[in-house]
Scaffold this motif. Structure first.
Motif, PDB file in Angstrom:
ATOM      1  N   PHE A 251       0.817  -1.126   0.063  1.00  0.00           N
ATOM      2  CA  PHE A 251      -0.001  -0.035  -0.092  1.00  0.00           C
ATOM      3  C   PHE A 251       0.827   1.117  -0.078  1.00  0.00           C
ATOM      4  O   PHE A 251       1.976   1.073   0.221  1.00  0.00           O
ATOM      5  N   SER A 252       0.322   2.277  -0.201  1.00  0.00           N
ATOM      6  CA  SER A 252       1.095   3.500  -0.203  1.00  0.00           C
ATOM      7  C   SER A 252       0.307   4.737   0.262  1.00  0.00           C
ATOM      8  O   SER A 252      -1.059   4.358   0.547  1.00  0.00           O
ATOM      9  N   ILE A 253       1.207   5.760   0.916  1.00  0.00           N
ATOM     10  CA  ILE A 253       0.539   6.566   1.863  1.00  0.00           C
ATOM     11  C   ILE A 253       1.098   8.042   0.850  1.00  0.00           C
ATOM     12  O   ILE A 253       2.052   8.126   0.781  1.00  0.00           O
ATOM     13  N   SER A 254      -0.211   8.663   0.695  1.00  0.00           N
ATOM     14  CA  SER A 254       0.255   9.985  -0.119  1.00  0.00           C
ATOM     15  C   SER A 254      -0.287  11.296   0.865  1.00  0.00           C
ATOM     16  O   SER A 254      -1.247  11.368   1.398  1.00  0.00           O
ATOM     17  N   VAL A 255       0.562  12.175   0.727  1.00  0.00           N
ATOM     18  CA  VAL A 255       0.208  13.448   1.510  1.00  0.00           C
ATOM     19  C   VAL A 255       0.367  14.599   0.287  1.00  0.00           C
ATOM     20  O   VAL A 255       1.179  14.678  -0.365  1.00  0.00           O
ATOM     21  N   GLY A 256      -0.870  15.366   0.122  1.00  0.00           N
ATOM     22  CA  GLY A 256      -1.147  16.598  -0.613  1.00  0.00           C
ATOM     23  C   GLY A 256      -1.036  17.559   0.095  1.00  0.00           C
ATOM     24  O   GLY A 256      -1.660  18.069   0.861  1.00  0.00           O
ATOM     25  N   ALA A 257       0.231  18.561  -0.047  1.00  0.00           N
ATOM     26  CA  ALA A 257       0.387  19.826   0.701  1.00  0.00           C
ATOM     27  C   ALA A 257       0.326  20.913  -0.255  1.00  0.00           C
ATOM     28  O   ALA A 257       0.948  20.904  -1.458  1.00  0.00           O
ATOM     29  N   PRO A 258      -0.146  22.093   0.261  1.00  0.00           N
ATOM     30  CA  PRO A 258      -0.184  23.236  -0.550  1.00  0.00           C
ATOM     31  C   PRO A 258       1.249  23.589  -1.195  1.00  0.00           C
ATOM     32  O   PRO A 258       2.117  23.818  -0.271  1.00  0.00           O
ATOM     33  N   VAL A 259       1.312  24.186  -2.101  1.00  0.00           N
ATOM     34  CA  VAL A 259       2.709  24.431  -2.890  1.00  0.00           C
ATOM     35  C   VAL A 259       3.344  25.453  -1.799  1.00  0.00           C
ATOM     36  O   VAL A 259       4.436  25.470  -1.796  1.00  0.00           O
ATOM     37  N   ASP A 260       2.545  26.445  -1.318  1.00  0.00           N
ATOM     38  CA  ASP A 260       2.923  27.648  -0.709  1.00  0.00           C
ATOM     39  C   ASP A 260       3.290  27.402   0.949  1.00  0.00           C
ATOM     40  O   ASP A 260       3.642  28.283   1.721  1.00  0.00           O
ATOM     41  N   ASP A 261       3.028  26.049   1.309  1.00  0.00           N
ATOM     42  CA  ASP A 261       3.110  25.947   2.768  1.00  0.00           C
ATOM     43  C   ASP A 261       4.551  25.470   3.063  1.00  0.00           C
ATOM     44  O   ASP A 261       4.695  24.205   2.812  1.00  0.00           O
ATOM     45  N   GLY A 262       5.491  26.490   3.307  1.00  0.00           N
ATOM     46  CA  GLY A 262       6.797  25.854   3.675  1.00  0.00           C
ATOM     47  C   GLY A 262       7.196  25.057   4.687  1.00  0.00           C
ATOM     48  O   GLY A 262       7.819  24.371   4.527  1.00  0.00           O
ATOM     49  N   SER A 263       6.083  24.874   5.724  1.00  0.00           N
ATOM     50  CA  SER A 263       6.356  24.131   6.721  1.00  0.00           C
ATOM     51  C   SER A 263       6.262  22.767   6.540  1.00  0.00           C
ATOM     52  O   SER A 263       6.575  21.871   7.403  1.00  0.00           O
ATOM     53  N   LEU A 264       5.559  22.168   5.120  1.00  0.00           N
ATOM     54  CA  LEU A 264       5.548  20.981   4.745  1.00  0.00           C
ATOM     55  C   LEU A 264       6.443  20.478   4.119  1.00  0.00           C
ATOM     56  O   LEU A 264       6.486  19.421   3.468  1.00  0.00           O
ATOM     57  N   ARG A 265       7.531  21.368   3.496  1.00  0.00           N
ATOM     58  CA  ARG A 265       8.494  20.838   2.678  1.00  0.00           C
ATOM     59  C   ARG A 265       9.260  19.863   3.028  1.00  0.00           C
ATOM     60  O   ARG A 265       9.965  18.992   2.504  1.00  0.00           O
ATOM     61  N   GLY A 266       9.384  19.808   4.438  1.00  0.00           N
ATOM     62  CA  GLY A 266      10.289  18.636   4.963  1.00  0.00           C
ATOM     63  C   GLY A 266       9.779  17.378   5.025  1.00  0.00           C
ATOM     64  O   GLY A 266      10.491  16.340   5.349  1.00  0.00           O
ATOM     65  N   LEU A 267       8.682  17.094   4.286  1.00  0.00           N
ATOM     66  CA  LEU A 267       7.898  15.762   4.307  1.00  0.00           C
ATOM     67  C   LEU A 267       8.889  14.905   3.425  1.00  0.00           C
ATOM     68  O   LEU A 267       8.487  13.729   3.354  1.00  0.00           O
ATOM     69  N   SER A 268       9.600  15.456   2.562  1.00  0.00           N
ATOM     70  CA  SER A 268      10.542  14.664   1.575  1.00  0.00           C
ATOM     71  C   SER A 268      11.607  13.685   2.356  1.00  0.00           C
ATOM     72  O   SER A 268      12.117  12.529   1.984  1.00  0.00           O
ATOM     73  N   GLU A 269      11.863  13.832   3.599  1.00  0.00           N
ATOM     74  CA  GLU A 269      12.683  13.178   4.459  1.00  0.00           C
ATOM     75  C   GLU A 269      11.646  12.182   5.490  1.00  0.00           C
ATOM     76  O   GLU A 269      10.737  12.427   5.743  1.00  0.00           O
ATOM     77  N   PRO A 270      12.379  10.817   5.005  1.00  0.00           N
ATOM     78  CA  PRO A 270      11.466   9.801   5.673  1.00  0.00           C
ATOM     79  C   PRO A 270      11.108   9.705   7.083  1.00  0.00           C
ATOM     80  O   PRO A 270       9.885   9.548   7.484  1.00  0.00           O
ATOM     81  N   ALA A 271      11.940  10.257   7.873  1.00  0.00           N
ATOM     82  CA  ALA A 271      11.733  10.280   9.502  1.00  0.00           C
ATOM     83  C   ALA A 271      10.626  11.275   9.581  1.00  0.00           C
ATOM     84  O   ALA A 271       9.707  10.955  10.205  1.00  0.00           O
ATOM     85  N   ARG A 272      10.725  12.520   8.891  1.00  0.00           N
ATOM     86  CA  ARG A 272       9.625  13.320   8.982  1.00  0.00           C
ATOM     87  C   ARG A 272       8.442  13.041   8.537  1.00  0.00           C
ATOM     88  O   ARG A 272       7.199  13.291   8.973  1.00  0.00           O
ATOM     89  N   PHE A 273       8.346  12.516   7.272  1.00  0.00           N
ATOM     90  CA  PHE A 273       7.128  11.683   6.743  1.00  0.00           C
ATOM     91  C   PHE A 273       6.345  10.993   7.641  1.00  0.00           C
ATOM     92  O   PHE A 273       5.198  10.855   7.867  1.00  0.00           O
ATOM     93  N   GLU A 274       7.183  10.106   8.227  1.00  0.00           N
ATOM     94  CA  GLU A 274       6.709   8.922   9.409  1.00  0.00           C
ATOM     95  C   GLU A 274       6.087   9.897  10.374  1.00  0.00           C
ATOM     96  O   GLU A 274       5.017   9.460  10.972  1.00  0.00           O
ATOM     97  N   ALA A 275       6.743  10.555  11.120  1.00  0.00           N
ATOM     98  CA  ALA A 275       6.397  11.342  12.120  1.00  0.00           C
ATOM     99  C   ALA A 275       4.804  12.117  11.735  1.00  0.00           C
ATOM    100  O   ALA A 275       4.077  12.193  12.653  1.00  0.00           O
ATOM    101  N   PHE A 276       4.924  12.658  10.385  1.00  0.00           N
ATOM    102  CA  PHE A 276       3.656  13.445  10.243  1.00  0.00           C
ATOM    103  C   PHE A 276       2.492  12.591   9.962  1.00  0.00           C
ATOM    104  O   PHE A 276       1.470  12.944  10.491  1.00  0.00           O
ATOM    105  N   VAL A 277       2.580  11.407   9.190  1.00  0.00           N
ATOM    106  CA  VAL A 277       1.425  10.663   8.969  1.00  0.00           C
ATOM    107  C   VAL A 277       0.907   9.852  10.395  1.00  0.00           C
ATOM    108  O   VAL A 277      -0.426   9.673  10.310  1.00  0.00           O
ATOM    109  N   ARG A 278       1.757   9.531  11.094  1.00  0.00           N
ATOM    110  CA  ARG A 278       1.271   9.114  12.449  1.00  0.00           C
ATOM    111  C   ARG A 278       0.458   9.902  13.309  1.00  0.00           C
ATOM    112  O   ARG A 278      -0.247   9.537  14.158  1.00  0.00           O
TER     113      ARG A 278
END
Length: 499
Positions: A251-278
């Protein structure tokens, strides 16, 4: 019907889903079909190897989440049954209405329910199965690692050009009975047409305003987490989050973030992505200890896709085809925000429409192009416009309207009013009313047009009691619990502090 061996082949540009499906169906009309694909895909004995080994530079969405809607499955049943048979043999699951229904919604069987069946499948698996079926088809030649520089034309006599082949980057020319552009959203068709003196396609564009982040996983015990049912997807306004079931326990988990939301740019890092989706209760059980692991272990990347626009191009105008013998299908013609999951389905539908066009108008590529354009506009454009309207509401955009254009102003007001009614009435009602849920699923799966939502009085009336509940503050609880932006970002910040 051109069947002589010395006749030029039909040429398909692009060997993705649209191109492979078109090639398979073109064998009904042409003795030879040649597919030219820029990428080189090494032969893979099974789709798991393709998922790991295929590098699809020309298909940036290759390893992102995909939805294979019920309309696509019906086209496979009618036109490409061998592809569906191969997918089934691979263990691809078919998800019916009962499996997708929200908790507490009981569906009494009705005629047509057997049509609403999605395929739980990765893009790599679907493309591998389709490619294997096409490669085994007599009369089809698949050439990979080949790049196209432009179109070749017959001598002009003052009329619009007729396409007679393609020019390759090595300087050679391939003759063609017709050329089908299935090169996707990066299609260079406007430049190719301009270079041969053809009119440029009419184009409509609208921003999606979204970056997508996707990571793939494997369920350890082959089952979904206990207590999870239905679709896992939420649009919280400030972010979109969804889980896409795949084949072979993936399965896959996808996150759609607004392009102008700089706070979510760090989601490309696996550790941050995992913390965010949890941080999302609807998603966390899928990533609980012992439930799943990243599909390629800890190094599994978070894939990023952006710079996306809804874009529609038409290659026929009032005078007919812009260039006779040239067709465009899939994302080369109709590309919409991938959050709606319509790309693969629209591609397969257009491949089938091209097949029908050539069958209705044998030997007349101009008439066939007009038929393809007309039916694509009728069957696909309403969904494209619905995607644009949805993105416009998400972005809070107000189209520039002339004071002297009252009809445009009224259309905008109606769009905003219906969007509000959908969000506050119809969507919450689908969580408790089986009739509304069934209708929304048929529309989501492209089995019925989007306008049914506001032209069916029965649906509107049934949603009114739920709308009243929502306005009182006691509407049905959302299946995807709301999470405040600050709470999710705090999880992201904590992950960053631990790095």
């Amino acid at each position: 019907m051109p069947r002589a061996a010395d006749n030029p082949p039909a040429i398909v540009l692009g060997g993705g889903i649209a191109g492979l499906a078109a090639a398979r169906l073109l064998t009904r009309h042409y003795a030879r079909v040649v597919v030219l694909e820029r990428d080189t895909r090494p032969d893979a004995a099974e789709p798991e190897s393709a998922f790991g080994a295929w590098q699809r530079r020309g298909v940036p969405q290759f390893r992102h989440s995909h939805a294979f809607l019920a309309r696509l499955r019906l086209v496979l049943l009618a036109h490409l049954p061998e592809v569906l048979d191969r997918l089934r043999a691979l263990g691809v699951r078919e998800l019916g209405l009962a499996q997708l229904a929200p908790p507490g919604v009981t569906l009494a069987p009705e005629d047509g329910d057997d049509e609403v069946v999605l395929l739980a499948c990765r893009r790599a698996t679907f493309e591998w199965a389709l490619r294997e079926c096409v490669r085994g088809r007599p009369g089809v030649e698949l050439r990979e690692g080949v790049s196209v520089a432009g179109l070749s034309v017959a001598a002009r006599d003052g009329r619009r050009p007729s396409v007679t082949g393609v020019r390759l980057t090595d300087g050679s020319v391939m003759r063609a009975a017709l050329v089908v552009d299935a090169t996707g959203r990066r299609s260079r068709a406007p430049a190719w047409l301009g270079a041969i003196g053809a009119p440029l396609p009419r184009e409509l564009c609208a921003d999606t305003g979204t970056f997508y982040y996707t990571r793939f996983y494997r369920r350890r015990h082959g089952r979904a987490p206990r207590g999870t049912t239905g679709l896992v997807a939420g649009d919280l306004g400030w972010v979109k989050v969804a889980i896409f079931p795949g084949d072979n326990a993936s399965f896959s988990i996808s996150v759609g973030a607004p392009v102008d939301d700089g706070s979510l740019r760090g989601l490309s890092e696996p550790a941050r992505f995992e913390a965010f989706v949890r941080a999302f209760p609807a998603v966390a059980p899928w990533r609980a200890r012992g439930v799943s692991v990243p599909i390629d272990g800890p190094p599994t990347p978070v894939l990023v896709m952006g710079n996306l626009r809804n874009r529609l191009r038409r290659f026929v105008d009032r005078e007919g085809p812009l260039a006779a013998g040239f067709f465009a299908i899939g994302d080369a013609a109709y590309h919409s925000n991938p959050v709606y999951g319509r790309g693969a389905t629209s591609a397969i539908v257009q491949a089938a429409l091209l097949d029908e066009a050539l069958g209705r108008h044998p030997g007349d590529v101009r008439a066939a192009a007009c038929f393809l354009d007309l039916e694509s506009e009728r069957q696909l454009r309403p969904f494209w416009e619905a995607a644009v309207a949805g993105d416009r509401r998400t972005l809070g955009e107000v189209p520039s309207l002339k004071v002297t254009d009252p009809l445009a102003w009224l259309a905008h007001v109606a769009e905003q009013a219906f969007g509000w009614f959908f969000d506050q009435g119809l969507l919450p009602a689908s969580r408790v009313d089986p009739v509304i849920f069934r209708a929304l699923m048929r529309i989501f799966n492209m089995l019925e047009p989007p306008e049914r939502l506001f032209t069916d009085p029965g649906l509107l009336v049934r949603s009114l009691p739920v709308l009243a509940r929502v306005l009182r503050g006691d509407g049905p609880p959302p299946p995807f619990p709301v999470v405040a932006r600050d709470a999710a970002l705090s999880q992201l910040d904590q992950a960053g502090a631990r790095e």
